[in-house]
Write a protein that holds these residues in place. Structure first.
Motif, PDB file in Angstrom:
ATOM      1  N   PHE A 178      -4.304   2.062  -3.334  1.00 45.42           N
ATOM      2  CA  PHE A 178      -5.633   2.404  -2.821  1.00 45.42           C
ATOM      3  C   PHE A 178      -6.355   3.422  -3.710  1.00 45.42           C
ATOM      4  O   PHE A 178      -7.542   3.660  -3.538  1.00 45.42           O
ATOM      5  CB  PHE A 178      -5.531   2.934  -1.383  1.00 45.42           C
ATOM      6  CG  PHE A 178      -4.865   4.271  -1.268  1.00 45.42           C
ATOM      7  CD1 PHE A 178      -5.629   5.426  -1.191  1.00 45.42           C
ATOM      8  CD2 PHE A 178      -3.492   4.377  -1.233  1.00 45.42           C
ATOM      9  CE1 PHE A 178      -5.025   6.654  -1.091  1.00 45.42           C
ATOM     10  CE2 PHE A 178      -2.878   5.604  -1.139  1.00 45.42           C
ATOM     11  CZ  PHE A 178      -3.652   6.747  -1.069  1.00 45.42           C
ATOM     12  N   GLN A 179      -5.632   4.010  -4.662  1.00 42.07           N
ATOM     13  CA  GLN A 179      -6.261   4.993  -5.542  1.00 42.07           C
ATOM     14  C   GLN A 179      -6.808   4.369  -6.824  1.00 42.07           C
ATOM     15  O   GLN A 179      -7.398   5.060  -7.637  1.00 42.07           O
ATOM     16  CB  GLN A 179      -5.246   6.082  -5.915  1.00 42.07           C
ATOM     17  CG  GLN A 179      -4.817   6.926  -4.733  1.00 42.07           C
ATOM     18  CD  GLN A 179      -3.636   7.815  -5.056  1.00 42.07           C
ATOM     19  OE1 GLN A 179      -2.683   7.362  -5.696  1.00 42.07           O
ATOM     20  NE2 GLN A 179      -3.683   9.053  -4.612  1.00 42.07           N
TER      21      GLN A 179
ATOM     22  N   ARG B 221       9.640  -0.152   4.978  1.00 41.45           N
ATOM     23  CA  ARG B 221       8.759   0.978   4.691  1.00 41.45           C
ATOM     24  C   ARG B 221       7.464   0.875   5.499  1.00 41.45           C
ATOM     25  O   ARG B 221       6.972   1.863   6.020  1.00 41.45           O
ATOM     26  CB  ARG B 221       8.444   0.918   3.206  1.00 41.45           C
ATOM     27  CG  ARG B 221       7.915   2.134   2.589  1.00 41.45           C
ATOM     28  CD  ARG B 221       7.612   1.806   1.140  1.00 41.45           C
ATOM     29  NE  ARG B 221       8.773   1.306   0.412  1.00 41.45           N
ATOM     30  CZ  ARG B 221       9.635   2.097  -0.219  1.00 41.45           C
ATOM     31  NH1 ARG B 221       9.474   3.384  -0.215  1.00 41.45           N
ATOM     32  NH2 ARG B 221      10.673   1.586  -0.860  1.00 41.45           N
ATOM     33  N   ASN B 222       6.941  -0.356   5.589  1.00 41.21           N
ATOM     34  CA  ASN B 222       5.654  -0.524   6.245  1.00 41.21           C
ATOM     35  C   ASN B 222       5.742  -0.476   7.763  1.00 41.21           C
ATOM     36  O   ASN B 222       4.771  -0.145   8.411  1.00 41.21           O
ATOM     37  CB  ASN B 222       5.023  -1.855   5.823  1.00 41.21           C
ATOM     38  CG  ASN B 222       4.653  -1.869   4.367  1.00 41.21           C
ATOM     39  OD1 ASN B 222       5.412  -1.360   3.532  1.00 41.21           O
ATOM     40  ND2 ASN B 222       3.512  -2.405   4.038  1.00 41.21           N
TER      41      ASN B 222
ATOM     42  N   TYR C 281      -1.078   5.174  -6.094  1.00 38.57           N
ATOM     43  CA  TYR C 281      -0.901   4.171  -5.054  1.00 38.57           C
ATOM     44  C   TYR C 281      -2.042   3.162  -5.169  1.00 38.57           C
ATOM     45  O   TYR C 281      -3.116   3.497  -5.663  1.00 38.57           O
ATOM     46  CB  TYR C 281      -0.916   4.841  -3.675  1.00 38.57           C
ATOM     47  CG  TYR C 281       0.330   5.626  -3.411  1.00 38.57           C
ATOM     48  CD1 TYR C 281       1.458   4.993  -2.897  1.00 38.57           C
ATOM     49  CD2 TYR C 281       0.398   6.975  -3.693  1.00 38.57           C
ATOM     50  CE1 TYR C 281       2.617   5.703  -2.664  1.00 38.57           C
ATOM     51  CE2 TYR C 281       1.558   7.698  -3.473  1.00 38.57           C
ATOM     52  CZ  TYR C 281       2.668   7.049  -2.954  1.00 38.57           C
ATOM     53  OH  TYR C 281       3.811   7.732  -2.732  1.00 38.57           O
TER      54      TYR C 281
ATOM     55  N   PRO D 262       1.399   7.640   2.493  1.00 36.71           N
ATOM     56  CA  PRO D 262       0.690   8.329   1.409  1.00 36.71           C
ATOM     57  C   PRO D 262      -0.817   8.337   1.609  1.00 36.71           C
ATOM     58  O   PRO D 262      -1.497   9.228   1.143  1.00 36.71           O
ATOM     59  CB  PRO D 262       1.064   7.527   0.165  1.00 36.71           C
ATOM     60  CG  PRO D 262       1.518   6.217   0.666  1.00 36.71           C
ATOM     61  CD  PRO D 262       2.113   6.468   2.006  1.00 36.71           C
ATOM     62  N   ARG D 263      -1.341   7.315   2.320  1.00 36.52           N
ATOM     63  CA  ARG D 263      -2.785   7.278   2.507  1.00 36.52           C
ATOM     64  C   ARG D 263      -3.235   8.462   3.364  1.00 36.52           C
ATOM     65  O   ARG D 263      -4.221   9.124   3.065  1.00 36.52           O
ATOM     66  CB  ARG D 263      -3.203   5.971   3.176  1.00 36.52           C
ATOM     67  CG  ARG D 263      -3.222   4.826   2.219  1.00 36.52           C
ATOM     68  CD  ARG D 263      -3.335   3.520   2.931  1.00 36.52           C
ATOM     69  NE  ARG D 263      -2.206   3.304   3.837  1.00 36.52           N
ATOM     70  CZ  ARG D 263      -1.981   2.175   4.468  1.00 36.52           C
ATOM     71  NH1 ARG D 263      -2.789   1.189   4.330  1.00 36.52           N
ATOM     72  NH2 ARG D 263      -0.937   2.039   5.244  1.00 36.52           N
TER      73      ARG D 263
ATOM     74  N   PRO E 150       0.806  -1.228   0.000  1.00 36.73           N
ATOM     75  CA  PRO E 150       0.000   0.000   0.000  1.00 36.73           C
ATOM     76  C   PRO E 150       0.840   1.280   0.000  1.00 36.73           C
ATOM     77  O   PRO E 150       0.316   2.342  -0.282  1.00 36.73           O
ATOM     78  CB  PRO E 150      -0.821  -0.115   1.294  1.00 36.73           C
ATOM     79  CG  PRO E 150      -0.074  -1.074   2.142  1.00 36.73           C
ATOM     80  CD  PRO E 150       0.605  -2.026   1.204  1.00 36.73           C
ATOM     81  N   LEU E 151       2.120   1.162   0.291  1.00 35.88           N
ATOM     82  CA  LEU E 151       2.925   2.371   0.457  1.00 35.88           C
ATOM     83  C   LEU E 151       3.818   2.688  -0.741  1.00 35.88           C
ATOM     84  O   LEU E 151       4.662   3.565  -0.672  1.00 35.88           O
ATOM     85  CB  LEU E 151       3.806   2.251   1.714  1.00 35.88           C
ATOM     86  CG  LEU E 151       3.049   2.048   3.021  1.00 35.88           C
ATOM     87  CD1 LEU E 151       4.021   1.972   4.184  1.00 35.88           C
ATOM     88  CD2 LEU E 151       2.068   3.180   3.256  1.00 35.88           C
TER      89      LEU E 151
END
Lengths: 311, 328
Positions: free
Chosen positions: A147-148, B244-245, A145, B320-321, A102-103
């Motif tokens: 989620f988009q 990263r996570n 990303y 980013p979320r 997700p990142l």
């Protein structure tokens, strides 16, 4: 290209304290996929179809045990060999976008998949661009990303992930879940085009209709194994199906009357019982003496192979 | 930007509420404590002053007024930036805290940095290669340190490295007999070494175990499975995807642990006689220096809350979320 012989997958589960039971969700499984072929594995959800995909890629959870033989291009696979094949020769189209990080932007993830598959950075960039091109996604979508992404875009990105490394065998694990008919048709077309470039695919799905539209062969998965493989996908009708479970599955399709038969309940009660005999005995029309004694092997019939003493 | 301002304003409001509550509570505690400000101020000279002189001091300091009245005048002064005068240092409280904090700041900064970096790396390795020998060694170390008091580690290090081996100085922030402003940079670092080592060693445990858990969780996620399916090895999955996570929760934890770091530095500073804020706090408590004590309480509250605020703000930078939701 891929040949699976007598695959078993089992798990140990602790019930109470140290009381262990052994579950075998996949057993006596035989399957062959040739070049340019799409083999659909159709069966109900939660039946263990995904385990098959994970077993081929050796990404099962640590408490799983496997038995049997998996051969890729004539070579028997062991842990070491699978490690080298993952991404390079065999790639996976996962169920949903939740399988992407997700990142990270999808462009970077597709690029990374290419690098991991053994391409140089320069080649990987070109491969990424052409992969996005092939699934008809704009360049701007690389910066998104996970989620988009919309549902359709997500499917395309996942196909791009699987094809960017140039792997000849693609395993698609329930890629059609949650797609509306239009997106589904688009995805199947995309898969067909991909495979016609000299690849092969294993399409795992619970959607018999989707399988009919695209697959060259349909394997019906039930009770932890493949009960029937149908060669002829064109004009598939009920009378081409030989196994009672396949017919029940066929009858349960909306356009064939939505008939739910008792057969599912009967065999699922026998699953994991490690008992002798056919799992479906008593649930089909004509029990024979043999049905009590042993599990039938896959036997050739007019339209394919079937595991039934009656066929 | 607008949402960010709103977010920031709400955080600042929360900060001021916390500071207000903490000042009321600590003032109430101090006013019930058996501290006599006059004795603290005069020491043994108290025996020599007359009743009249004592009455004079009491009325001048307002000690004859009721506690609520005293609180209001104290709070009013604080709002104007006047924290009063430290009795034991005979200097304004703000100056004492300022000077002492600089010394403590470097101690805490290095300890925070080292424990964070090392803990994160150890935790990531342990989580990636779960149940391996490395994991077991790291876990044993972390559990041992997690249950070890800071002052005990400080004393062991002191006895071993300073007394027995003589590698490091036994106490203080500079060589004896040298004025604090004349101490060279190298000397400062040299004197910082053992206290920093103590706080780092102890501070590692929590972040290590936390990072390890997060890494194990990561490897059970769908995207880790998929990364492996794409041909990544366990370590490249951890480096390219995992770090990263799990970075964000680790940073948050590290900032949120400023409170523990602060209390740890109090203990370490006392053992090493390091002239930082922690040592000043203990001295203020023992010798009844009420203005300094209250000043330190308010200061450390702000310090810890600001640490948490930074952690919250970092979320928006790394994830980013969260970032795009802010931008919308």
């Amino acid at each position: 290209m891929l040949a699976i012989e007598d695959l078993h997958i089992s798990f140990h589960r602790y019930n109470k304290g140290l009381d262990r039971t052994k579950l075998t969700p996949v057993h006596n499984l035989n399957l062959e996929i040739g070049v340019g072929e799409i083999m659909a594995i159709v069966g109900e959800s939660g039946g263990g179809k995904s385990l098959l995909a994970h077993a081929v890629l050796d990404i099962l959870p640590a408490n799983a045990e496997t038995g049997g033989k998996i051969c890729f291009c004539g070579q028997e696979l062991d842990r070491k060999k699978i490690n080298k094949l993952r991404g390079r020769k065999i790639s996976l189209v996962p169920q949903s976008v939740s399988y992407l990080n997700p990142l990270l932007t999808v462009g970077r993830q597709v690029f990374r998949a290419a690098v991991v598959a053994g391409l140089s950075k320069k080649e990987a960039k070109i491969a990424r661009d052409s992969a996005f091109d092939m699934v008809s996604l704009e360049e701007a979508s690389m910066k998104l990303y996970p989620f988009q992404l919309s549902g359709g875009m997500a499917q395309r990105v996942l196909v791009a992930m699987a094809t960017v490394g140039g792997a000849p065998l693609i395993i698609a694990d329930e890629p059609t879940t949650g797609l509306d008919p239009e997106l589904l048709a688009g995805f199947l077309e995309l898969l067909r085009v991909t495979i016609d470039n000299g690849r092969a695919a294993m399409l795992i799905t619970h959607d018999l209709n989707a399988a009919r539209k695209v697959a060259d062969k349909i394997a019906v998965f039930a009770g932890g194994t493949i009960v029937e493989i149908i060669n002829n996908r064109e004009n598939l009708t009920s009378d081409k199906l030989s196994h009672p479970y396949s017919r029940a599955l066929w009858d349960s399709l909306p356009e064939n009357g939505f008939n739910l038969s008792e057969i599912k309940h009967t065999y699922s009660a026998r699953e994991n019982g490690n008992q002798q005999g056919c799992l479906f005995r008593g649930a089909c029309c004509c029990d024979r003496e043999q049905c009590e004694k042993s599990i039938p092997p896959l036997m050739p019939v007019k339209h394919g192979l079937v595991r039934c003493w009656n066929a | 930007m607008k949402t960010f301002c709103k977010y920031f304003a709400s955080k600042m409001l929360r900060l001021s509420i916390i500071v207000a509550v903490v000042s009321v509570l600590s003032f109430v505690l101090v006013s019930f404590a058996p501290l006599d400000p006059i004795t603290a101020y005069l020491g043994y000279d108290r025996l020599q002053i007359s009743q009249e002189q004592e009455a004079q001091i009491i009325s001048r300091w307002g000690l004859d007024k009721s506690p609520p009245e005293r609180f209001l005048s104290w709070a009013g002064n604080i709002l104007r930036g006047d924290f009063g005068k430290s009795v034991i240092f005979n200097e304004p409280v703000v100056d004492v805290i300022g000077k002492r904090f600089v010394a403590s700041f470097w101690l805490m900064f290095f300890a925070w940095l080292f424990s964070g970096l090392l803990g994160f790396i150890l935790g990531a390795v342990a989580g990636t290669f779960r149940n391996s020998l490395a994991d077991r060694v790291i876990r044993f170390y972390a559990y041992t340190l997690a249950s070890t008091p800071t002052f005990w580690v400080a004393m062991i290090l002191l006895v071993f490295f300073a007394v027995k081996l003589g590698w490091f100085p036994v106490c203080c922030a500079g060589p004896l007999g040298v004025a604090p402003e004349d101490v060279s940079f190298a000397d400062r670092l040299y004197h910082l070494a053992l206290p920093v080592l103590t706080l780092s060693l102890v501070g590692i445990a929590q972040i290590t175990l936390h990072t390890r858990e997060k890494m194990i969780d990561f490897f059970q996620s769908n995207h880790a499975t998929y990364a492996l399916a794409c041909g990544e090895t366990r370590s490249s999955t951890a480096i390219f995807h995992g770090l990263r996570n799990i970075l964000l929760p680790a940073i948050t934890l590290q900032f949120a642990s400023l409170g523990e770091l602060f209390s740890g530095s109090v203990l370490a500073e006392v053992v090493f006689s390091y002239p930082g804020l922690g040592k000043a706090t203990v001295d203020a408590g023992i010798r009844g220096d009420v203005p300094l004590l209250l000043g330190v309480v308010i200061f450390s509250t702000i310090f810890v809350v600001v640490g948490n605020l930074i952690a919250d703000l970092l979320y928006t930078l790394v994830d980013p979320r969260v970032r795009t939701e802010e931008a919308i």
